[in-house]
Design a protein around this motif. Structure first.
Motif: not given
Length: 255
Positions: A65, A77, A80, A89, A91, A105, A244, A246, A251
């Protein structure tokens, strides 16, 4: 062909013609933006059940994440955001005023102030509405290709409660934060008042999500949500961690 059979066939084909006409009329009505309230998505992003997660699994998901994957374009970042009900979903990065960033995102939207902190103050997010009910924050719009209920034919701004109570999750290095939607309002594209970092809902921290309205792209849909609680990565339920994961979840950044 006798008269009795002829009359029966006449009635049969008459009824069949009426049914076909009604079906065609229904299909036409459903195709009109003003009456079609159903949004068809091309794919589900979030799987609801992912099983149990060990302490090691949780650490791996946390690392994924928070992986800094956009350093080359100077984006940091923040974590999320997940809205399971809408299969969202995304980022979260830190520059909603960059088209390049928005293509990656969701992004924090406060301008000329510190990057917001999850669970504190007014955490503001922005992402694209691709007008497809699926990618970015498109699914936040109640009906596709229709300004109502956010704006009527006279340009009067409106609101919507169709998502009230919907849970929004945000994850960062500390754990997972829960918010619940309290309503949607509409503002002009130049109205920055919704980004006030000191805003609260009933004295509690809030989340403000900004995305475009379609077809009137000069307006913005504002989704407000109230902070509910926080759980560390060790404490949070496996089902919620699974949003979450991934390695299993996809996403919905771009069409």
């Amino acid at each position: 062909m006798n008269e009795r059979v002829r009359k029966w066939l006449h009635r049969f084909f008459g009824v069949l013609t009426v049914i076909l006409l009604l079906l065609l009329a229904w299909q036409w009505i459903q195709s009109q933006p003003a009456t079609n309230g159903i949004k068809k998505t091309t794919n589900k992003v979030l799987t609801q059940k992912q099983g149990k997660y060990s302490k090691k699994d949780r650490a791996a998901i946390k690392a994924s994440v928070m992986k800094q994957d956009q350093k080359e374009i100077n984006l940091t970042k923040q974590g999320y955001v997940a809205i399971p009900k809408l299969s969202i979903l995304l980022p979260i990065y830190d520059n909603a005023y960059s088209k390049v960033a928005l293509d990656k995102g969701a992004n924090t939207a406060q301008k000329d102030t510190a990057v917001p902190v999850m669970g504190q103050g007014n955490y503001t997010l922005a992402a694209h509405n691709w007008d497809n009910g699926y990618t970015g924050f498109s699914a936040l719009q109640q009906k596709l290709k229709q300004n109502a209920p956010y704006e009527d034919d006279n340009g009067q701004l409106g609101r919507s409660d169709w998502l009230n109570g919907t849970v929004i999750y945000m994850a960062n290095q500390n754990g997972i934060f829960r918010y619940k939607v309290t309503g949607q309002v509409t503002v002009d594209q130049n109205d920055g008042s919704v980004l006030n970092p000191d805003d609260r809902i009933a004295g509690k921290a809030k989340l403000t999500i900004v995305t475009c309205l379609f077809p009137d792209t000069t307006k913005r849909i504002i989704t407000n949500a109230k902070y509910v609680d926080f759980k560390s990565w060790d404490q949070v339920k496996s089902d919620e961690i699974g949003y979450f994961d991934l390695n299993k979840q996809k996403a919905n950044v771009l069409p």
